[in-house]
Design an enzyme around this catalytic site. Structure first.
Site, PDB file in Angstrom:
ATOM      1  CB  CYS A  30      23.878 -19.525 -46.727  1.00 27.22           C
ATOM      2  SG  CYS A  30      24.993 -18.178 -47.176  1.00 27.22           S
ATOM      3  CB  CYS A  33      23.370 -15.992 -45.697  1.00 24.21           C
ATOM      4  SG  CYS A  33      23.848 -16.579 -47.564  1.00 24.21           S
TER       5      CYS A  33
END
Length: 120
Positions: A30, A33
């Site tokens: 991600c 993230c």
């Protein structure tokens, strides 16, 4: 304080104790993230009295499912064992600091009364 890796083995114990625990639901694939991680880490160094936990949603799918995490990163704030905030999306540093201030300012007796009122 460095961030704590949360797993099914320690999640309830860590989030169930008194005080504030922030939880970052993330995954290695991600992009947002990974961009948010340094911000989260810096904040953990500023706030020694708060536990900063991370849940790898790939490795800990059971926890992600339990909290219905559909979008990552998701930030959750737990105070005295009560989830007081959960929202998907990486927060800029100022918003993360604001969230911490708001959670610190909560009157937990008031929060518990509101929760008790919703359960009837």
């Amino acid at each position: 304080m460095a961030t704590v890796e949360l797993t099914t083995a320690n999640f309830d114990e860590v989030t169930g104790r008194d005080g504030i625990v922030l939880v970052d639901f993330w995954a290695s694939w991600c992009g947002p993230c990974l961009k948010f991680a340094p911000t989260y880490e810096r904040s953990s160094e500023k706030h020694q009295d708060i536990v900063f936990g991370k849940v790898d949603t790939e490795a800990q799918q059971e926890i992600a499912a339990k909290f219905d995490i559909r979008s990552i990163p998701t930030i959750m704030a737990v105070r005295d064992g009560v989830i007081v905030f959960a929202q998907p999306g990486a927060l800029p540093e100022s918003a993360l600091e604001s969230l911490i201030e708001q959670v610190q300012a909560l009157d937990m007796n008031d929060v518990r009364q509101q929760l008790a009122g919703h359960q009837h």
